[in-house]
Design a protein around this motif. Sequence first.
Motif, short mmCIF file in Angstrom:
data_model
loop_
_atom_site.label_atom_id
_atom_site.label_comp_id
_atom_site.label_asym_id
_atom_site.label_seq_id
_atom_site.Cartn_x
_atom_site.Cartn_y
_atom_site.Cartn_z
N ALA A 115 11.79 -10.30 22.69
CA ALA A 115 13.24 -10.54 22.65
C ALA A 115 13.54 -12.02 22.48
N ALA A 116 12.78 -12.87 23.15
CA ALA A 116 12.98 -14.32 23.01
C ALA A 116 12.76 -14.76 21.57
N LEU A 117 11.72 -14.24 20.95
CA LEU A 117 11.45 -14.60 19.56
C LEU A 117 12.56 -14.14 18.63
N ARG A 118 13.08 -12.95 18.88
CA ARG A 118 14.18 -12.45 18.04
C ARG A 118 15.41 -13.36 18.13
N ALA A 119 15.60 -13.97 19.29
CA ALA A 119 16.76 -14.83 19.50
C ALA A 119 16.51 -16.27 19.07
N GLY A 120 15.28 -16.57 18.68
CA GLY A 120 14.97 -17.93 18.27
C GLY A 120 14.64 -18.87 19.42
N LEU A 121 14.19 -18.32 20.55
CA LEU A 121 13.80 -19.13 21.69
C LEU A 121 12.28 -19.28 21.75
N GLU A 122 11.82 -20.43 22.26
CA GLU A 122 10.40 -20.63 22.49
C GLU A 122 10.07 -20.16 23.91
N PRO A 123 9.23 -19.14 24.05
CA PRO A 123 8.88 -18.69 25.41
C PRO A 123 7.79 -19.55 26.04
N ILE A 124 7.94 -19.78 27.34
CA ILE A 124 6.86 -20.31 28.17
C ILE A 124 6.40 -19.14 29.02
N ILE A 125 5.22 -18.63 28.75
CA ILE A 125 4.73 -17.45 29.44
C ILE A 125 3.78 -17.87 30.56
N CYS A 126 4.11 -17.44 31.78
CA CYS A 126 3.37 -17.87 32.97
C CYS A 126 2.31 -16.84 33.35
N ILE A 127 1.17 -17.33 33.78
CA ILE A 127 0.10 -16.48 34.29
C ILE A 127 -0.47 -17.13 35.54
N GLY A 128 -1.20 -16.36 36.34
CA GLY A 128 -1.82 -16.93 37.53
C GLY A 128 -2.26 -15.86 38.51
N GLU A 129 -3.27 -16.19 39.30
CA GLU A 129 -3.85 -15.23 40.24
C GLU A 129 -3.38 -15.51 41.66
N THR A 130 -3.38 -14.47 42.49
CA THR A 130 -3.02 -14.60 43.90
C THR A 130 -4.23 -15.04 44.71
N LEU A 131 -4.01 -15.35 45.98
CA LEU A 131 -5.11 -15.75 46.85
C LEU A 131 -6.13 -14.63 47.01
N ASP A 132 -5.66 -13.40 47.20
CA ASP A 132 -6.58 -12.27 47.34
C ASP A 132 -7.44 -12.11 46.09
N GLN A 133 -6.82 -12.27 44.92
CA GLN A 133 -7.57 -12.14 43.68
C GLN A 133 -8.58 -13.26 43.52
N ARG A 134 -8.20 -14.48 43.90
CA ARG A 134 -9.12 -15.62 43.84
C ARG A 134 -10.30 -15.40 44.77
N GLN A 135 -10.02 -14.99 46.01
CA GLN A 135 -11.09 -14.80 47.00
C GLN A 135 -11.99 -13.62 46.67
#
Length: 247
Positions: A115-135
Motif C-alpha cells: 500500500a505504501a508503494l502504491r501511494a508513493g511512500l518509502e517504507p521503513i520496515i522494522c524487524i527484530g527478535e524478542t529476549l525469549d527468541q534471543r535466549q
Amino acid sequence: MPQTHLIAGNWKMNGLKSALPVAQAIAARSRNHPNARVALFPPATLLPLMAEALAGSAIILGGQDCHHADSGAYTGDVSAAMLKDAGAQMVILGHSERRHGHLEPCALVARKAQAALRAGLEPIICIGETLDQRQSGLTRQVLERQLTDSLPDELGRAAFHVSYEPVWAIGTGLAATDAQIEEAFALIRAHLHRRFGPDFVGHLLYGGSVKPHNARQILALPGISGALVGGASLTAEDFMPIVAGAD
C-alpha cells in the motif's frame, strides 16, 4: 550503501501543536550536518501542520503506520494515500510496538508495504527478535522469517529501508553488543542482496535505545547507514547529538 545516514525520529504517541517549534529547531540545526538525511515521524494529527511549518526545509516527514487498503470502511485507520496527501514521504511499518502490541503478522506488514508503494511512500520496515527468541538461539531464524515474509517482491522496484531493532534491548537494561549488531546487519545485507541484487541502495537502520551517548559508536559500525530513534527524538537537545553522530 548510501554515503549519507538516515536519522529518523519516531515521535510515537507524543506531540501536540505546541511541539512544532521542536521540529523547526531540528530543521534549522540539521543544516549543519550534510551527512545526515533527517526524517521526523510525528503522530498523524501533526503531520499536515508539521509539513506546513517545515516547508522549504530538507526534513523528510513520514507516518508511523498505515492501513493495507487504499480507502474504505476502516474506522480510525489512516491510509498510505492519506499520509502522502498530508505531506509524508515515508512510513514506518512493522515496528515492534505494532508487531507485539497489536499482534501484526508479517503478512500484514507486507500488505502495508505494498500500500505504501502504491501511494508513493518509502517504507521503513522494522524487524527484530524478542529476549525469549534471543535466549533460545532463534535470532537468525526470526530475522530471516521476518525479512522473507514482511518484504514483498514489489520492493525490488522501489526505494525502501530496513530497521533492525532488538526488542530485548528496549527498556530492559540490556544492551546489544557491537558484535551482535554487526551479526544481525550481515544477515540483513545478505538477504537483501540475495533477493534484490547487490545494487540495493536503501538505508539499513539500527533502532534499539539509540541515545546521544551511543549514537556515534553505533553509526560507525560496518553496514549501518542510519538510526531509528524513539524518545530521544522528542527534543532538539537530545536528537541533534544523534544527528551529529552521522558526521
